[in-house]
Design a protein around this motif. Sequence first.
Motif, PDB file in Angstrom:
ATOM      1  N   LEU A  17       0.335 -45.157  42.630  1.00 28.10           N
ATOM      2  CA  LEU A  17      -0.089 -45.334  44.020  1.00 28.10           C
ATOM      3  C   LEU A  17       0.907 -46.189  44.806  1.00 28.10           C
ATOM      4  O   LEU A  17       1.209 -45.882  45.968  1.00 28.10           O
ATOM      5  CB  LEU A  17      -1.476 -45.959  44.062  1.00 28.10           C
ATOM      6  N   THR A  18       1.421 -47.245  44.190  1.00 22.69           N
ATOM      7  CA  THR A  18       2.407 -48.067  44.881  1.00 22.69           C
ATOM      8  C   THR A  18       3.650 -47.244  45.196  1.00 22.69           C
ATOM      9  O   THR A  18       4.182 -47.288  46.316  1.00 22.69           O
ATOM     10  CB  THR A  18       2.787 -49.295  44.035  1.00 22.69           C
ATOM     11  N   ALA A  19       4.125 -46.481  44.219  1.00 23.21           N
ATOM     12  CA  ALA A  19       5.287 -45.623  44.453  1.00 23.21           C
ATOM     13  C   ALA A  19       5.003 -44.595  45.540  1.00 23.21           C
ATOM     14  O   ALA A  19       5.843 -44.357  46.425  1.00 23.21           O
ATOM     15  CB  ALA A  19       5.690 -44.927  43.158  1.00 23.21           C
ATOM     16  N   GLY A  20       3.822 -43.974  45.493  1.00 20.44           N
ATOM     17  CA  GLY A  20       3.484 -42.976  46.498  1.00 20.44           C
ATOM     18  C   GLY A  20       3.485 -43.534  47.901  1.00 20.44           C
ATOM     19  O   GLY A  20       4.008 -42.917  48.843  1.00 20.44           O
ATOM     20  N   LEU A  21       2.910 -44.711  48.082  1.00 16.93           N
ATOM     21  CA  LEU A  21       2.867 -45.339  49.399  1.00 16.93           C
ATOM     22  C   LEU A  21       4.271 -45.665  49.901  1.00 16.93           C
ATOM     23  O   LEU A  21       4.607 -45.411  51.073  1.00 16.93           O
ATOM     24  CB  LEU A  21       2.021 -46.609  49.338  1.00 16.93           C
ATOM     25  N   LEU A  22       5.113 -46.215  49.041  1.00 14.51           N
ATOM     26  CA  LEU A  22       6.449 -46.628  49.470  1.00 14.51           C
ATOM     27  C   LEU A  22       7.360 -45.432  49.705  1.00 14.51           C
ATOM     28  O   LEU A  22       8.176 -45.447  50.639  1.00 14.51           O
ATOM     29  CB  LEU A  22       7.046 -47.572  48.430  1.00 14.51           C
ATOM     30  N   LEU A  23       7.251 -44.400  48.878  1.00 15.60           N
ATOM     31  CA  LEU A  23       8.063 -43.205  49.091  1.00 15.60           C
ATOM     32  C   LEU A  23       7.670 -42.495  50.374  1.00 15.60           C
ATOM     33  O   LEU A  23       8.523 -41.945  51.085  1.00 15.60           O
ATOM     34  CB  LEU A  23       7.936 -42.264  47.892  1.00 15.60           C
ATOM     35  N   ARG A  24       6.395 -42.505  50.687  1.00 14.46           N
ATOM     36  CA  ARG A  24       5.957 -41.912  51.962  1.00 14.46           C
ATOM     37  C   ARG A  24       6.574 -42.645  53.131  1.00 14.46           C
ATOM     38  O   ARG A  24       6.974 -42.034  54.123  1.00 14.46           O
ATOM     39  CB  ARG A  24       4.429 -41.924  52.029  1.00 14.46           C
ATOM     40  N   GLU A  25       6.662 -43.974  53.031  1.00 18.42           N
ATOM     41  CA  GLU A  25       7.332 -44.744  54.085  1.00 18.42           C
ATOM     42  C   GLU A  25       8.809 -44.380  54.206  1.00 18.42           C
ATOM     43  O   GLU A  25       9.387 -44.480  55.298  1.00 18.42           O
ATOM     44  CB  GLU A  25       7.213 -46.245  53.799  1.00 18.42           C
ATOM     45  N   GLN A  26       9.426 -43.962  53.101  1.00 17.58           N
ATOM     46  CA  GLN A  26      10.836 -43.586  53.120  1.00 17.58           C
ATOM     47  C   GLN A  26      11.071 -42.216  53.749  1.00 17.58           C
ATOM     48  O   GLN A  26      12.217 -41.813  53.938  1.00 17.58           O
ATOM     49  CB  GLN A  26      11.387 -43.583  51.700  1.00 17.58           C
ATOM     50  N   GLY A  27      10.002 -41.518  54.081  1.00 16.24           N
ATOM     51  CA  GLY A  27      10.139 -40.209  54.705  1.00 16.24           C
ATOM     52  C   GLY A  27       9.914 -39.047  53.774  1.00 16.24           C
ATOM     53  O   GLY A  27      10.108 -37.885  54.169  1.00 16.24           O
ATOM     54  N   PHE A  28       9.500 -39.322  52.532  1.00 13.21           N
ATOM     55  CA  PHE A  28       9.186 -38.236  51.608  1.00 13.21           C
ATOM     56  C   PHE A  28       7.784 -37.699  51.881  1.00 13.21           C
ATOM     57  O   PHE A  28       6.882 -38.444  52.275  1.00 13.21           O
ATOM     58  CB  PHE A  28       9.252 -38.727  50.162  1.00 13.21           C
ATOM     59  N   GLU A  29       7.623 -36.431  51.650  1.00 12.45           N
ATOM     60  CA  GLU A  29       6.303 -35.806  51.601  1.00 12.45           C
ATOM     61  C   GLU A  29       5.806 -35.995  50.163  1.00 12.45           C
ATOM     62  O   GLU A  29       6.379 -35.429  49.225  1.00 12.45           O
ATOM     63  CB  GLU A  29       6.415 -34.321  51.943  1.00 12.45           C
ATOM     64  N   VAL A  30       4.766 -36.807  49.978  1.00 10.81           N
ATOM     65  CA  VAL A  30       4.401 -37.270  48.638  1.00 10.81           C
ATOM     66  C   VAL A  30       3.086 -36.660  48.176  1.00 10.81           C
ATOM     67  O   VAL A  30       2.085 -36.653  48.909  1.00 10.81           O
ATOM     68  CB  VAL A  30       4.279 -38.808  48.603  1.00 10.81           C
ATOM     69  N   ASP A  31       3.088 -36.175  46.929  1.00 18.61           N
ATOM     70  CA  ASP A  31       1.861 -35.771  46.241  1.00 18.61           C
ATOM     71  C   ASP A  31       1.762 -36.543  44.941  1.00 18.61           C
ATOM     72  O   ASP A  31       2.757 -36.685  44.214  1.00 18.61           O
ATOM     73  CB  ASP A  31       1.876 -34.271  45.933  1.00 18.61           C
ATOM     74  N   ILE A  32       0.571 -37.041  44.649  1.00 15.90           N
ATOM     75  CA  ILE A  32       0.295 -37.727  43.391  1.00 15.90           C
ATOM     76  C   ILE A  32      -0.611 -36.836  42.549  1.00 15.90           C
ATOM     77  O   ILE A  32      -1.626 -36.334  43.035  1.00 15.90           O
ATOM     78  CB  ILE A  32      -0.380 -39.094  43.632  1.00 15.90           C
ATOM     79  N   PHE A  33      -0.239 -36.669  41.290  1.00 20.88           N
ATOM     80  CA  PHE A  33      -1.035 -35.856  40.361  1.00 20.88           C
ATOM     81  C   PHE A  33      -1.546 -36.751  39.243  1.00 20.88           C
ATOM     82  O   PHE A  33      -0.766 -37.353  38.501  1.00 20.88           O
ATOM     83  CB  PHE A  33      -0.191 -34.712  39.796  1.00 20.88           C
ATOM     84  N   GLU A  34      -2.865 -36.830  39.139  1.00 24.81           N
ATOM     85  CA  GLU A  34      -3.539 -37.647  38.141  1.00 24.81           C
ATOM     86  C   GLU A  34      -4.258 -36.729  37.141  1.00 24.81           C
ATOM     87  O   GLU A  34      -4.971 -35.807  37.541  1.00 24.81           O
ATOM     88  CB  GLU A  34      -4.539 -38.583  38.820  1.00 24.81           C
ATOM     89  N   ARG A  35      -4.055 -36.981  35.849  1.00 27.44           N
ATOM     90  CA  ARG A  35      -4.586 -36.059  34.848  1.00 27.44           C
ATOM     91  C   ARG A  35      -6.090 -36.151  34.660  1.00 27.44           C
ATOM     92  O   ARG A  35      -6.716 -35.196  34.198  1.00 27.44           O
ATOM     93  CB  ARG A  35      -3.883 -36.283  33.521  1.00 27.44           C
ATOM     94  N   THR A  36      -6.701 -37.313  34.953  1.00 31.80           N
ATOM     95  CA  THR A  36      -8.141 -37.428  34.755  1.00 31.80           C
ATOM     96  C   THR A  36      -8.885 -36.632  35.829  1.00 31.80           C
ATOM     97  O   THR A  36      -8.393 -36.472  36.947  1.00 31.80           O
ATOM     98  CB  THR A  36      -8.594 -38.892  34.800  1.00 31.80           C
ATOM     99  N   PRO A  37     -10.075 -36.143  35.513  1.00 32.62           N
ATOM    100  CA  PRO A  37     -10.803 -35.323  36.484  1.00 32.62           C
ATOM    101  C   PRO A  37     -11.564 -36.120  37.533  1.00 32.62           C
ATOM    102  O   PRO A  37     -12.132 -35.534  38.446  1.00 32.62           O
ATOM    103  CB  PRO A  37     -11.774 -34.528  35.603  1.00 32.62           C
ATOM    104  N   ALA A  38     -11.604 -37.445  37.398  1.00 25.45           N
ATOM    105  CA  ALA A  38     -12.354 -38.285  38.337  1.00 25.45           C
ATOM    106  C   ALA A  38     -11.495 -39.477  38.731  1.00 25.45           C
ATOM    107  O   ALA A  38     -10.539 -39.840  38.035  1.00 25.45           O
ATOM    108  CB  ALA A  38     -13.664 -38.758  37.704  1.00 25.45           C
ATOM    109  N   TYR A  39     -11.838 -40.077  39.859  1.00 25.49           N
ATOM    110  CA  TYR A  39     -11.117 -41.259  40.302  1.00 25.49           C
ATOM    111  C   TYR A  39     -11.261 -42.371  39.266  1.00 25.49           C
ATOM    112  O   TYR A  39     -12.212 -42.398  38.477  1.00 25.49           O
ATOM    113  CB  TYR A  39     -11.615 -41.699  41.678  1.00 25.49           C
TER     114      TYR A  39
END
Length: 395
Positions: A17-39
């Motif tokens: 999540l930290t990487a996703g937030l910071l990469l989005r700020e850098q101008g990347f279109e970010v998707d995070i994929f989590e293997r568990t089926p629930a939060y």
Amino acid sequence: MTDRGRAIVVGGSFAGLTAGLLLREQGFEVDIFERTPAYLDGRGGGIVLQPDTVRWIAERPHSFGVDDVSIGSTVMRYLGDDNKIAYEEPAAWRFSSWTTLYRILLDDFGTARYHLGEFAVGLDQDADGVELRFASGRSERAELLVFADGISSVGRRRLQPRVQPRYAGYIGWRGCVPERDVTGETADLINDALAYALMDSSHICMYAIPGADGSLATGNRQFNYVWYRNVAEGPALDEMTTDLRGYTAPVSVHPGQVQRRFVDEMRADALAQLPPAAAELVARTPEPYIQIVLDIAVRNMAFGRVALIGDAAFAARPHAAAGTAKAAADAWSLAAALAEEPDVTRALAAWEPGRLALGNDLLSRVAEMGARSQFTNSWDPADPALHFGLYGPDR
């Protein structure tokens, strides 16, 4: 903000999540994929806050501050027989819960591009991008791929298959107890403290964290602990870490899945070996669980357009309380490298050496700390070398 292309992050925990937030700020279109089926709410226990751990909260606009989501200490306190204070010194640390920080980061990232139930299994890359394949049959392509998928990292297994976890020779029994469920004496001893107790080839660490609902109010909090106990590698460890379903756990035996006979044995030993306050925490934990203490060190963290961060790269024993801090620091430094150098492969190559040096230094330091408590019985409460810190004691 410029268009940097697409970034995929594998792993939706703290590092991801930290990487996703910071990469989005850098101008990347970010998707995070989590293997568990629930939060991931409710996973993990207490967290000792270091500057990198809460940098996102401190440096980005929020309606709350670090003090609003954490509990402070004033002392480091060692308990001895009959709860007598064996050693005490000033210590201003702050503590929170993994769930509290996870919820903040997830709220900030949002759920629209946070994909559950997708297990990454393979990848290929060329000069222009990376293809990531999932067990579901899904395939995704991006200019940057970040594996933040923890100790059991698929990325590490695919990119450095010879790297294997090394068992440290001991486990951590962990748990959280509602503050209202313990006696006043126990609450008073742990209330404002980073508390320890030492015994032969073992030690326990205890502190207060927010309640399950995030409450910081006295009486509504929880007391978190980890009790380190030596278990021989081989059949003894394998038997203890086989859960109630019959599966042998490689990393942890989850709450409610530990065999009852081992819980009963551990609680009996707590009464015999621990100060009463610590023994009470253990006795009143509804579902204690087991963390297998491991060392993991990679030789590389950058592979063209692919990066390993957090526990996917270096997994360190908890003694420096630096796991989440290192995960966040990896993400912040990666974002800084990408801001400095627009070419992804050159940015990752420049980023890697400093992260390898930090990871190896941390592993060396926590291995020494663990040896002093678990094997040589040379842990000295007054030695500042045993203090928390990602970059060194108290750093």
